[in-house]
Design an enzyme around this catalytic site. Structure first.
Site, mmCIF file in Angstrom:
data_model
loop_
_atom_site.group_PDB
_atom_site.id
_atom_site.type_symbol
_atom_site.label_atom_id
_atom_site.label_comp_id
_atom_site.label_asym_id
_atom_site.label_seq_id
_atom_site.Cartn_x
_atom_site.Cartn_y
_atom_site.Cartn_z
ATOM 1 C CG ASN A 147 84.689 16.110 75.301
ATOM 2 O OD1 ASN A 147 84.049 15.086 75.492
ATOM 3 N ND2 ASN A 147 85.021 16.515 74.076
ATOM 4 C CG ASP A 213 86.178 13.376 72.287
ATOM 5 O OD1 ASP A 213 86.611 14.330 71.622
ATOM 6 O OD2 ASP A 213 84.973 13.172 72.489
ATOM 7 C CG ASP A 243 84.272 23.211 77.052
ATOM 8 O OD1 ASP A 243 83.503 24.107 76.684
ATOM 9 O OD2 ASP A 243 84.864 22.445 76.270
ATOM 10 C CD GLU A 279 79.368 24.465 76.819
ATOM 11 O OE1 GLU A 279 79.156 25.221 75.856
ATOM 12 O OE2 GLU A 279 80.375 23.727 76.899
#
Length: 545
Positions: A147, A213, A243, A279
């Site tokens: 990310n 990001d 993640d 996740e």
């Protein structure tokens, strides 16, 4: 943190834990009978673990696990030194939290995706660890943080330097600096955007300013990601934990799933046997939809944490039958979104949650044990956070949740780490690992028995759950069956109450009359007499035909 200070704290913790019933610090003849009874039943079963992606995984924060060189920081060689411990508990997969270079202690902001942080060792250490894992039949997956990067990553540093060099009104040119397209820069401040220091530019950083990001729509970024995954697969990793998948495109589930499909396809093209778990911190309805990506697993967040289904069942807020119905609901939602191919990923706690020893005030260890039993009896690929197998404490700031693995009360002993430097000092509730290993009634040995059952009966992880009609508020009876004829079906009976409960042998599904496995939190045994089965408090029984 000074080791001598921590030593005093941990020594005090040991003194406290010796006073707590069931914590594993003292062994009496009577208490030994409870686990001796479990072993007398469970020990008759042979290990039977198919070579597939249904595994039992141990999550490790390397920096707090085991220190091989005495510098106070856990390292990869330390993990390797403790493989016999991990294997001895029955785990067949390790998840390493981020190991790449990073300016933070947790390392979720990566500054170099193709290296090992020098605090943890070298790439040679990593390759040796992978080889040692595979020699012992243990798979290894690593955290993959896509990310965002660190602001210290060369991509971001070059982009920032270029943007700062522009004169007022001058438009950036990707031909002169391609890295400006690696991130989401803007002249306008928007939600989740931070100002680039020394300029009038802003960049997306949904977590904090140190984690810019990535622009995952950029083909060059995707090419970089492919190089990264290929690099680690070539080093022998068996897959990845992804993640923050809901933040890839913040607020855009459709694009998140599409990116995950691309990533999954790329990884599986390189290694079809790679295991990927994501996740997706959301409720079941949402994380089940993420299975549409083809990713093998997403963590079962509905069951985790102090407000999850497991903790509510243990504390009596959720009935036994409702716990079973929630397992069925999860499996059905996941199957619907994955064409039946998805693998659940049950877990009870992780590095972002308070540790479970603090969930039940006044607990003598029984509820902590039983919760681990509920987790490990669930279908799917189950996960356990390091230290949960001995009931470690840790709540509040994140550093507290990543405290040194409590191998011994002597913080100066070989292998003990100092933990994150900003961690608060606090007392552990239960005894350290070296004491619990000597107690048959410890949390540690309960977890070992639970994994032993999981490794003996493939249907526990791979079976489809059905709640049987005799289930009620305190007693849950489920069957687990598989389309694979090599996997024998079984029935599992749970007493989720804190008092003994009875049921009739006729309440068991037809033919399931052979008691093959037991989990009990105290000295009482599961008994069958005159057509009645007596289940001690917080106990589990496994039956086969």
């Amino acid at each position: 943190m000074k080791k001598r200070i921590l030593s005093a704290v941990l020594t005090a913790a040991l003194a406290l834990s010796t006073l707590l019933t069931g914590c594993g610090s003292r062994t009496t003849g009577k208490k030994a009978e409870a686990v001796s009874y479990m072993e007398s039943i469970n020990g008759k079963n042979k290990e039977n673990v198919p070579d597939d992606k249904y595994r039992t995984t141990y999550e490790i924060f390397v920096g707090s696990f085991y220190d091989s060189n005495g510098d106070g920081v856990g390292d990869l060689k330390g993990v390797e030194e403790k493989l016999d411990y991990i294997k001895g508990l029955g785990f067949n997969q390790i998840w390493l939290m981020p190991i790449c270079p990073s300016p933070t202690y947790h390392k979720y902001d990566v500054s170099d995706y193709m290296a090992v942080d020098k605090e943890y060792g070298t790439m040679e250490d990593f390759k040796n660890l992978v080889a040692a894992c595979h020699k012992k039949g243990i798979k290894l997956i690593t955290d993959l943080v896509l990310n965002h990067t660190s602001v210290e990553h060369p991509w971001f540093k070059k982009a920032a330097e270029y943007l700062k060099s522009l004169k007022d009104g001058q438009k950036p040119d990707p031909e002169k600096c391609k890295y400006i397209k690696y991130y989401n820069f803007s002249r306008e401040e928007d939600s989740g955007y931070k100002q680039l220091y020394g300029s009038r530019w802003y960049y997306e950083a949904q977590f904090w300013e140190g984690m810019p990001d990535l622009n995952l729509d950029n083909k060059e970024v995707r090419n970089e990601i492919k190089k990264i995954t290929d690099f680690w697969l070539d080093k022998g990793v068996d897959g990845f934990r992804l993640d923050a998948t809901t933040y890839y495109y913040t607020g855009n589930e459709k694009k998140n799933i599409a990116f995950l499909k691309w990533l999954n396809d790329e990884v599986k093209a390189k290694n079809p046997d790679a295991y990927i778990v994501g996740e997706c911190w959301a409720d079941l309805t949402q994380y089940a939809r993420y299975y549409q990506s083809g990713v093998d697993s997403f963590f079962d967040f509905d069951f985790a944490n102090d407000e999850g289904t497991i903790a509510k069942t243990v504390s009596g807020q959720t009935s036994a039958k409702s716990f079973g119905e929630e397992m069925v609901r999860a499996q059905d939602e996941i199957a619907k979104n994955s064409s039946g191919r998805g693998i659940e990923a049950p877990f009870y706690t992780n590095h972002d949650m308070a540790r479970s020893a603090g969930y039940y005030p006044g607990d003598d260890g029984s509820k902590t044990k039983f919760a681990e039993g509920l987790n490990l009896m669930m279908s799917g690929s189950a996960f356990v956070y390091y230290g949960e197998e001995i009931g470690m404490k840790g709540s509040g700031k994140d550093e507290n949740k990543r405290a040194p693995m409590y191998w011994t009360a002597d913080s100066g002993a070989k292998g003990m780490t100092e933990g994150p430097k900003d961690m608060e000092l606090f007392k552990m509730k239960y005894a350290p690992e070296d004491k619990q290993a000597k107690s048959q009634t410890s949390i540690l040995n309960y977890v070992k028995q639970a994994i032993k059952l999981r490794n003996s009966f493939p249907a526990i992880a791979r079976g489809k759950v059905r709640v049987e009609s005799a289930s009620n508020d305190s007693i849950l009876i489920v069957t687990k069956t598989s389309d694979d004829s090599k996997i024998k079906p079984l029935a599992i009976v749970y007493n989720t109450s804190d008092k003994p409960k009875t049921l009739k042998t006729s309440d068991l599904p037809d033919g399931y009359n052979k008691l093959k496995g037991v989990l009990t939190v105290g000295k009482q045994q599961i008994t069958e007499k005159d057509g009645t089965i007596t289940m001690p408090k917080e106990s589990i029984a496994v039956y086969q035909k």
